[in-house]
Design an enzyme around this catalytic site. Structure first.
Site, PDB file in Angstrom:
ATOM      1  N   HIS A 273       9.477   6.091   6.290  1.00  0.00           N
ATOM      2  CA  HIS A 273       8.826   4.796   6.092  1.00  0.00           C
ATOM      3  C   HIS A 273       8.222   4.339   7.423  1.00  0.00           C
ATOM      4  CE1 HIS A 273      10.563   4.461   2.169  1.00  0.00           C
ATOM      5  NE2 HIS A 273      10.134   3.220   2.002  1.00  0.00           N
TER       6      HIS A 273
ATOM      7  N   HIS B 290      12.415   4.416  -4.785  1.00  0.00           N
ATOM      8  CA  HIS B 290      13.823   4.307  -4.376  1.00  0.00           C
ATOM      9  C   HIS B 290      14.725   4.125  -5.587  1.00  0.00           C
ATOM     10  CE1 HIS B 290      12.690   3.376  -0.094  1.00  0.00           C
ATOM     11  NE2 HIS B 290      11.576   2.989  -0.707  1.00  0.00           N
TER      12      HIS B 290
ATOM     13  N   HIS C 153       7.035   8.291  -3.734  1.00  0.00           N
ATOM     14  CA  HIS C 153       7.643   7.221  -2.944  1.00  0.00           C
ATOM     15  C   HIS C 153       8.263   6.208  -3.901  1.00  0.00           C
ATOM     16  CE1 HIS C 153       7.066   3.705   0.154  1.00  0.00           C
ATOM     17  NE2 HIS C 153       8.304   3.806  -0.311  1.00  0.00           N
TER      18      HIS C 153
ATOM     19  N   GLU D 166       4.594  -0.022   7.384  1.00  0.00           N
ATOM     20  CA  GLU D 166       4.841  -1.111   6.428  1.00  0.00           C
ATOM     21  C   GLU D 166       5.257  -2.317   7.273  1.00  0.00           C
ATOM     22  OE1 GLU D 166       8.546  -1.155   4.260  1.00  0.00           O
ATOM     23  OE2 GLU D 166       7.658  -2.121   2.502  1.00  0.00           O
TER      24      GLU D 166
ATOM     25  N   ASP E 149       7.384   2.361  -5.378  1.00  0.00           N
ATOM     26  CA  ASP E 149       8.378   1.908  -4.400  1.00  0.00           C
ATOM     27  C   ASP E 149       9.706   1.547  -5.086  1.00  0.00           C
ATOM     28  OD1 ASP E 149       9.098   1.625  -1.746  1.00  0.00           O
ATOM     29  OD2 ASP E 149       8.169  -0.338  -1.469  1.00  0.00           O
ATOM     30  N   ASP E 150       9.721   0.421  -5.758  1.00  0.00           N
ATOM     31  CA  ASP E 150      10.945  -0.095  -6.388  1.00  0.00           C
ATOM     32  C   ASP E 150      10.572  -0.663  -7.753  1.00  0.00           C
ATOM     33  OD1 ASP E 150      12.944   0.028  -4.037  1.00  0.00           O
ATOM     34  OD2 ASP E 150      11.183  -0.918  -3.152  1.00  0.00           O
TER      35      ASP E 150
END
Ligand code: ADE
Ligand code: ZN
Length: 325
Positions: A195, A18, A16, A198, A276-277
């Protein structure tokens, strides 16, 4: 306890993450200056995000600074490099075309540019990466259908999955809207990752499973609010991609003490640990594993278990998985 070097050397995958979260803020400032596009806020406050909606708006700005094939390839290469530095062998990388304004209508070219960067990384002995092409939560059924048509006609070997990301709070009940497109993607051999849990509650996770046929859930943590949904995840063995730093920085939970990671694992939900990021949220995959140990008292056995989960839960081919040991 495992030290940082031991965490690095554990074979693992990231499932997961991005591409849009991999921008270096200093690089962004240079690009903004040279293209005359104004910064959304002062440089030293650039990464102070005020929740998910603000974060997603930031992605529209940052991706808007990337118009060349070279920049896109370089961004992809540098993600593979960062993953390898963290002992990652493989990743499923989410990429959402809607953030990249200057590329509108040129999805094939975007995929080729990302593929070029990832291929160069593989040739340099770095981690291999599969692409999950993502819809934004507020897109229409027609747009979802069009994306699936495009991906199934393209049959690009880099593309492993269809995804949905963005803000689940902006459109309620969008599971129904995307159900047909997701069913078609599944029949065409694409994996499906969604997603949910969240910015939605547990009902978003239930919809992702029952209406969208999700093979994996990104985040999924708020499933904890409904024991029936936790049981559904556990019984169907649908892995969740947990992102601890992200959940704190984007305000899903105020503190780790409130975060349900441990309760979800204890309930038998297959759990993976992810960034995630990573660059925008200023974390690394190994930092996330260290947080498990430091904030959630994961034992070395727990740490090895989540690392093994990540490899098994990934969308790498079965042949590739045999080599990730
Ligand atoms: N896109 C990038 N990061 C995201 C997140 N945490 N939630 C939804 N969409 C995203
Ligand atoms: Zn995400």
């Amino acid at each position: 306890r495992l030290c940082r070097a031991q965490m690095v050397s554990l074979p693992k995958a990231e499932v997961h993450v991005h591409l849009e979260g991999c921008f270096d803020p200093e690089q962004l400032a240079v690009w903004a200056l040279s293209s005359g596009i104004p910064m959304p806020r002062k440089q030293d406050e650039l990464l102070n995000f005020n929740g998910l909606a603000d974060f997603l708006a930031f992605l529209d700005w940052s991706c808007g600074l990337v118009s060349s094939r070279e920049r896109l390839a370089q961004l992809s290469y540098s993600y593979a490099q960062r993953l390898s530095q963290n002992g990652g062998l493989y990743a499923d990388l989410i990429f959402n075309p809607t953030h990249w304004k200057t590329w509108r209508g040129r999805l094939g070219e975007m995929i080729d540019a990302i593929d070029a960067g990832l291929r160069a990384a593989e040739e340099d002995g770095l981690a291999s990466v599969g692409l999950c092409v993502s819809l934004l939560r507020q897109q229409t059924a027609a747009e979802a259908s069009e994306l699936v048509d495009f991906l199934t006609a393209l049959r690009h070997p880099r593309v492993v999955a269809l995804s949905i990301d963005g803000n689940e709070a902006v459109t309620k009940g969008s599971g129904t809207r995307f159900a047909q497109a997701f069913a078609r993607a599944g029949r065409a051999g694409l994996k499906r990752t969604v997603h949910a849990g969240e910015s939605s509650g547990a009902e978003g996770v239930r919809d992702a499973i029952l209406l969208l046929g999700a093979d994996r859930i990104d985040h999924g943590v708020r499933a904890i609010d409904d024991p029936a949904v936790v049981a559904l995840l556990a019984e169907r063995r649908i892995p969740i991609g947990v992102c601890l730093t992200s959940n704190i920085k984007l305000g899903v939970y105020p503190r780790y003490a409130e975060h349900p990671l441990r309760r979800l694992r204890d309930a038998g939900v297959i759990t993976t640990i992810n960034t995630d990021d990573p660059v925008l949220l200023q974390t690394t995959l190994v930092d996330e594993y260290l947080i498990c140990q430091n904030e959630f008292e994961f034992s070395p056995h727990d740490i090895v278990d989540v690392a093994l989960n990540s490899l098994a839960a990934s969308f790498a081919s079965d042949e590739a998985k045999m080599t990730y040991r």
